[in-house]
Write a protein that holds these residues in place. Structure first.
Motif, PDB file in Angstrom:
ATOM      1  N   GLN A  77       5.451   0.107  -1.282  1.00  0.00           N
ATOM      2  CA  GLN A  77       4.903   1.460  -1.271  1.00  0.00           C
ATOM      3  C   GLN A  77       3.587   1.542  -2.042  1.00  0.00           C
ATOM      4  O   GLN A  77       2.686   2.304  -1.660  1.00  0.00           O
ATOM      5  CB  GLN A  77       5.923   2.448  -1.832  1.00  0.00           C
ATOM      6  N   GLU A  78       3.454   0.759  -3.110  1.00  0.00           N
ATOM      7  CA  GLU A  78       2.186   0.746  -3.846  1.00  0.00           C
ATOM      8  C   GLU A  78       1.064   0.230  -2.957  1.00  0.00           C
ATOM      9  O   GLU A  78      -0.078   0.696  -3.035  1.00  0.00           O
ATOM     10  CB  GLU A  78       2.311  -0.116  -5.110  1.00  0.00           C
ATOM     11  N   VAL A 112      -6.871  -4.925  -2.571  1.00  0.00           N
ATOM     12  CA  VAL A 112      -5.983  -4.144  -3.429  1.00  0.00           C
ATOM     13  C   VAL A 112      -5.304  -5.094  -4.406  1.00  0.00           C
ATOM     14  O   VAL A 112      -4.817  -6.154  -4.007  1.00  0.00           O
ATOM     15  CB  VAL A 112      -4.893  -3.431  -2.599  1.00  0.00           C
ATOM     16  N   ALA A 113      -5.264  -4.715  -5.661  1.00  0.00           N
ATOM     17  CA  ALA A 113      -4.483  -5.461  -6.656  1.00  0.00           C
ATOM     18  C   ALA A 113      -3.067  -4.898  -6.631  1.00  0.00           C
ATOM     19  O   ALA A 113      -2.815  -3.796  -7.123  1.00  0.00           O
ATOM     20  CB  ALA A 113      -5.098  -5.309  -8.041  1.00  0.00           C
ATOM     21  N   ALA A 114      -2.144  -5.634  -6.019  1.00  0.00           N
ATOM     22  CA  ALA A 114      -0.773  -5.142  -5.882  1.00  0.00           C
ATOM     23  C   ALA A 114       0.151  -6.314  -5.592  1.00  0.00           C
ATOM     24  O   ALA A 114      -0.288  -7.441  -5.375  1.00  0.00           O
ATOM     25  CB  ALA A 114      -0.676  -4.089  -4.782  1.00  0.00           C
ATOM     26  N   ASP A 115       1.454  -6.021  -5.581  1.00  0.00           N
ATOM     27  CA  ASP A 115       2.489  -7.040  -5.464  1.00  0.00           C
ATOM     28  C   ASP A 115       3.277  -6.822  -4.179  1.00  0.00           C
ATOM     29  O   ASP A 115       3.676  -5.694  -3.860  1.00  0.00           O
ATOM     30  CB  ASP A 115       3.419  -6.930  -6.680  1.00  0.00           C
ATOM     31  N   LEU A 143       1.053   0.328   0.488  1.00  0.00           N
ATOM     32  CA  LEU A 143       0.838   1.246   1.606  1.00  0.00           C
ATOM     33  C   LEU A 143       0.146   2.543   1.179  1.00  0.00           C
ATOM     34  O   LEU A 143      -0.596   3.146   1.973  1.00  0.00           O
ATOM     35  CB  LEU A 143       2.176   1.557   2.275  1.00  0.00           C
ATOM     36  N   LEU A 144       0.382   2.968  -0.066  1.00  0.00           N
ATOM     37  CA  LEU A 144      -0.218   4.215  -0.552  1.00  0.00           C
ATOM     38  C   LEU A 144      -1.536   3.996  -1.286  1.00  0.00           C
ATOM     39  O   LEU A 144      -2.154   4.957  -1.750  1.00  0.00           O
ATOM     40  CB  LEU A 144       0.776   4.943  -1.467  1.00  0.00           C
ATOM     41  N   SER A 145      -1.969   2.750  -1.386  1.00  0.00           N
ATOM     42  CA  SER A 145      -3.216   2.458  -2.088  1.00  0.00           C
ATOM     43  C   SER A 145      -4.406   3.047  -1.339  1.00  0.00           C
ATOM     44  O   SER A 145      -4.364   3.239  -0.113  1.00  0.00           O
ATOM     45  CB  SER A 145      -3.404   0.951  -2.240  1.00  0.00           C
ATOM     46  N   HIS A 146      -5.471   3.325  -2.073  1.00  0.00           N
ATOM     47  CA  HIS A 146      -6.648   3.948  -1.452  1.00  0.00           C
ATOM     48  C   HIS A 146      -7.247   3.091  -0.342  1.00  0.00           C
ATOM     49  O   HIS A 146      -7.551   3.629   0.752  1.00  0.00           O
ATOM     50  CB  HIS A 146      -7.705   4.249  -2.520  1.00  0.00           C
ATOM     51  N   PRO A 147      -7.436   1.774  -0.524  1.00  0.00           N
ATOM     52  CA  PRO A 147      -8.023   0.983   0.565  1.00  0.00           C
ATOM     53  C   PRO A 147      -7.185   0.996   1.844  1.00  0.00           C
ATOM     54  O   PRO A 147      -7.733   1.082   2.946  1.00  0.00           O
ATOM     55  CB  PRO A 147      -8.108  -0.427  -0.032  1.00  0.00           C
ATOM     56  N   VAL A 148      -5.855   0.931   1.710  1.00  0.00           N
ATOM     57  CA  VAL A 148      -5.012   0.971   2.901  1.00  0.00           C
ATOM     58  C   VAL A 148      -5.100   2.345   3.555  1.00  0.00           C
ATOM     59  O   VAL A 148      -5.235   2.464   4.786  1.00  0.00           O
ATOM     60  CB  VAL A 148      -3.552   0.606   2.557  1.00  0.00           C
ATOM     61  N   GLN A 149      -5.050   3.390   2.754  1.00  0.00           N
ATOM     62  CA  GLN A 149      -5.143   4.742   3.304  1.00  0.00           C
ATOM     63  C   GLN A 149      -6.497   4.969   3.990  1.00  0.00           C
ATOM     64  O   GLN A 149      -6.575   5.680   5.000  1.00  0.00           O
ATOM     65  CB  GLN A 149      -4.945   5.770   2.189  1.00  0.00           C
ATOM     66  N   ARG A 150      -7.547   4.348   3.460  1.00  0.00           N
ATOM     67  CA  ARG A 150      -8.895   4.538   4.020  1.00  0.00           C
ATOM     68  C   ARG A 150      -9.122   3.727   5.284  1.00  0.00           C
ATOM     69  O   ARG A 150      -9.743   4.213   6.243  1.00  0.00           O
ATOM     70  CB  ARG A 150      -9.946   4.157   2.965  1.00  0.00           C
ATOM     71  N   LEU A 201       8.095  -3.212   4.795  1.00  0.00           N
ATOM     72  CA  LEU A 201       6.759  -3.204   5.397  1.00  0.00           C
ATOM     73  C   LEU A 201       6.861  -3.065   6.918  1.00  0.00           C
ATOM     74  O   LEU A 201       6.108  -2.311   7.534  1.00  0.00           O
ATOM     75  CB  LEU A 201       6.015  -4.489   5.025  1.00  0.00           C
ATOM     76  N   ARG A 202       7.794  -3.795   7.518  1.00  0.00           N
ATOM     77  CA  ARG A 202       7.996  -3.686   8.977  1.00  0.00           C
ATOM     78  C   ARG A 202       8.262  -2.250   9.386  1.00  0.00           C
ATOM     79  O   ARG A 202       7.690  -1.744  10.355  1.00  0.00           O
ATOM     80  CB  ARG A 202       9.167  -4.577   9.391  1.00  0.00           C
ATOM     81  N   ASP A 203       9.131  -1.580   8.646  1.00  0.00           N
ATOM     82  CA  ASP A 203       9.536  -0.227   9.010  1.00  0.00           C
ATOM     83  C   ASP A 203       8.395   0.782   8.858  1.00  0.00           C
ATOM     84  O   ASP A 203       8.444   1.868   9.441  1.00  0.00           O
ATOM     85  CB  ASP A 203      10.730   0.206   8.167  1.00  0.00           C
ATOM     86  N   ALA A 204       7.372   0.419   8.069  1.00  0.00           N
ATOM     87  CA  ALA A 204       6.241   1.325   7.864  1.00  0.00           C
ATOM     88  C   ALA A 204       5.159   1.161   8.926  1.00  0.00           C
ATOM     89  O   ALA A 204       4.251   1.989   9.010  1.00  0.00           O
ATOM     90  CB  ALA A 204       5.633   1.088   6.481  1.00  0.00           C
ATOM     91  N   LEU A 205       5.262   0.105   9.745  1.00  0.00           N
ATOM     92  CA  LEU A 205       4.211  -0.188  10.717  1.00  0.00           C
ATOM     93  C   LEU A 205       4.561   0.357  12.097  1.00  0.00           C
ATOM     94  O   LEU A 205       5.735   0.488  12.461  1.00  0.00           O
ATOM     95  CB  LEU A 205       3.980  -1.700  10.798  1.00  0.00           C
TER      96      LEU A 205
END
Length: 270
Positions: free
Chosen positions: A135-136, A127-130, A138-145, A177-181
């Motif tokens: 949230q960008e 994923v190309a992200a920062d 976590l919501l990216s297509h590769p992460v969702q997939r 990120l911790r809170d999302a895992l």
């Protein structure tokens, strides 16, 4: 300067890149003379930089194998850099076929090379992200997939946090990120520090100045400041230590003195 075929047209090849400088330290071939020049300047002050990077990679591989051994088969590697031999997907999938890996980086060269390396691997993506925009990621297509956030994930922040200034609040991003895992997830961190470097601080600061000059400030945090990234995690033994001292495969006293520069650690949520 001639642009090689592997360099995306969108990048300015006259400007040094932290990812490509790191690739040079590791003996890679995806770097330009501008990157090599910056690396050589940094090594004038701290000649053991390649040894530090090798220790960093070795720590990462041990941490990934540990995570697999603890039952984790999902890996989110943020600030992954240019793929080199022994990268996360190779280590994880060798230990557990079917392990899933998503790499994240904002360097176009790192992303482009990752896409080439992973094009035939259905269980890994990039994923190309920062880091500062969790949230960008976590919501990216590769992460969702590929990543099931309802199951434990190993989050790797290897040699990236020391390129984020305090003004950008890296602690907030890491906490988000911790809170999302899911419970049972792991955090793997390495971080530069003046502590442990076998040099006078004044000389080591010359390397910091080189990174400042190329507009990629290197933030040398103390052990206590690095430990703050693990808030909400229980530290895995032996805690936050010089990288060769974290569950070594061989006697750490045989390591180059530069390898003990900075810290590495692994934490796990309850």
């Amino acid at each position: 300067m001639e642009r090689p075929a592997w360099a995306p047209r969108s990048i300015d090849i006259s400007v040094p890149s932290v990812s490509r400088i790191y690739d040079y330290y590791l003996g890679g071939s995806h770097n330009f003379e501008v990157d090599r020049e910056a690396a050589r300047k940094a090594m004038e002050f701290m000649p053991g930089l390649p040894k530090i990077m090798q220790a960093n990679r070795a720590f990462m591989r041990r941490a990934v194998r540990h995570a697999v051994g603890e039952g984790i088969d999902q890996f989110l590697d943020i600030g992954s850099g240019i793929p080199t031999f022994g990268n996360v997907h190779e280590i994880a999938q060798a230990a557990r076929p079917g392990a899933r890996v998503v790499y994240v980086d904002h360097d176009p060269v790192a992303v482009a090379h990752s896409e080439v390396v992973l094009r035939d691997n259905e269980d890994a993506a990039v994923v190309a992200a920062d880091l500062l925009k969790p949230q960008e990621i976590l919501l990216s297509h590769p992460v969702q997939r590929l990543i099931d956030l309802n199951r434990p994930v190993a989050l790797l922040l290897v040699a990236i946090l020391h390129f984020v200034e305090d003004a950008d609040d890296p602690y907030r991003a890491v906490a988000e990120l911790r809170d999302a895992l899911a419970p049972g997830s792991m955090l793997v961190v390495t971080h530069a520090s003046f502590e442990g470097i076998p040099l006078l601080r004044e000389q080591a600061e010359g390397t910091v100045d080189v990174y400042k000059d190329i507009r990629n400030p290197l933030i040398m945090r103390t052990r206590d400041e690095i430990a703050r990234f693990f808030e909400g995690y229980d530290m895995v033994e032996p805690g936050l230590v010089p990288m060769p001292n974290w569950r070594p495969d061989t006697a750490s006293e045989d390591e180059d003195p530069y390898s003990f520069s900075g810290f590495g650690g692994v934490g796990r949520t309850a």
